[in-house]
Design a protein around this motif. Structure first.
Motif, PDB file in Angstrom:
ATOM      1  N   UNK A  27       0.982  -1.303   0.059  1.00 22.78           N
ATOM      2  CA  UNK A  27       0.062  -0.121  -0.091  1.00 22.78           C
ATOM      3  C   UNK A  27       0.680   1.467  -0.078  1.00 22.78           C
ATOM      4  N   UNK A  28       1.811   1.437   0.813  1.00 23.41           N
ATOM      5  CA  UNK A  28       2.722   2.644   0.854  1.00 23.41           C
ATOM      6  C   UNK A  28       3.273   2.940  -0.782  1.00 23.41           C
ATOM      7  N   UNK A  29       3.667   1.839  -1.107  1.00 21.46           N
ATOM      8  CA  UNK A  29       4.658   1.612  -2.685  1.00 21.46           C
ATOM      9  C   UNK A  29       3.434   2.288  -3.553  1.00 21.46           C
ATOM     10  N   UNK A  30       2.226   1.936  -3.555  1.00 19.96           N
ATOM     11  CA  UNK A  30       1.057   2.381  -4.524  1.00 19.96           C
ATOM     12  C   UNK A  30       0.782   3.837  -4.075  1.00 19.96           C
ATOM     13  N   UNK A  31       0.781   4.245  -2.744  1.00 17.19           N
ATOM     14  CA  UNK A  31       0.456   5.664  -2.492  1.00 17.19           C
ATOM     15  C   UNK A  31       1.660   6.621  -2.910  1.00 17.19           C
ATOM     16  N   UNK A  32       2.784   6.088  -2.973  1.00 22.45           N
ATOM     17  CA  UNK A  32       4.107   6.877  -3.503  1.00 22.45           C
ATOM     18  C   UNK A  32       3.863   7.128  -4.927  1.00 22.45           C
ATOM     19  N   UNK A  33       2.969   6.349  -5.635  1.00 18.31           N
ATOM     20  CA  UNK A  33       2.827   6.243  -6.974  1.00 18.31           C
ATOM     21  C   UNK A  33       1.704   7.356  -7.331  1.00 18.31           C
ATOM     22  N   UNK A  34       0.948   7.735  -6.104  1.00 13.92           N
ATOM     23  CA  UNK A  34      -0.244   8.769  -6.359  1.00 13.92           C
ATOM     24  C   UNK A  34      -1.326   7.970  -6.349  1.00 13.92           C
TER      25      UNK A  34
END
Length: 174
Positions: A27-34
């Motif tokens: 989830x944090x990885x995806x959030x970093x991508x907006x």
């Protein structure tokens, strides 16, 4: 899934395989991508979100349903089911606000038909799901697996690779 208004992706595996651990890293990885991510988690337990003695618990026990708890930080809505039965993911999505999301991740509901990544650890000696589930679009394992049908193979320990797969395959980003 007629009630899925945005892309939805499940993670299917037996208990103890690491679904929650993977999701807390993904989830944090995806959030970093907006990517704005929501999550639906199926529980096989009769869980309590509030505690005995608390006002919300007492009001729910008195018969109020739904009960909404609201603070400056979060909101929770507790709805009692008239007849306890296994929930359908599609039915639950009717009540899930998707308006400000790009993606819904799902933990559980492994027997329902929607796109899923299977998590597999051969050392746990569980059988693979994908041969009997055509909705599994990839398998993420901590060992090399040669799938019997055309699906993507991912490294369970490579969160970046899994995020990239989701971005390119499901969300069609470049």
């Amino acid at each position: 899934m007629k009630n899925a208004l945005i892309p939805i992706l499940g993670f299917a595996a037996p208990s103890g395989t690491g679904k929650t651990t993977l999701l807390t890293q993904l989830i944090p990885q995806l959030k970093k991508q907006g990517i704005r991510v929501g999550l639906v988690k199926h529980s096989h337990h009769n869980f309590q979100i509030d505690k005995p003695g608390k006002d919300s618990f007492r009001l729910r026990e008195a018969g109020a349903t739904p009960v909404m708890l609201v603070s400056s930080h979060r909101r929770a809505i507790i709805t009692e089911f008239d007849t306890p039965e296994e929930p359908s993911l599609d039915e639950q999505l009717k009540y899930f606000d998707q308006s400000s999301l790009d993606l819904i991740l799902v933990e559980g509901f492994k027997k329902e038909h929607f796109p899923k990544i299977e998590l597999h650890r051969p050392s746990l000696e569980y059988p693979l799901f994908y041969p009997n589930d055509s909705s599994i679009i990839a398998i993420a394992s901590d060992q090399t697996i040669k799938p019997e049908r055309e699906i993507s193979s991912l490294d369970l320990n490579n969160i970046t690779q899994i995020a990239e797969f989701i971005l390119h395959t499901l969300l069609k980003t470049s």
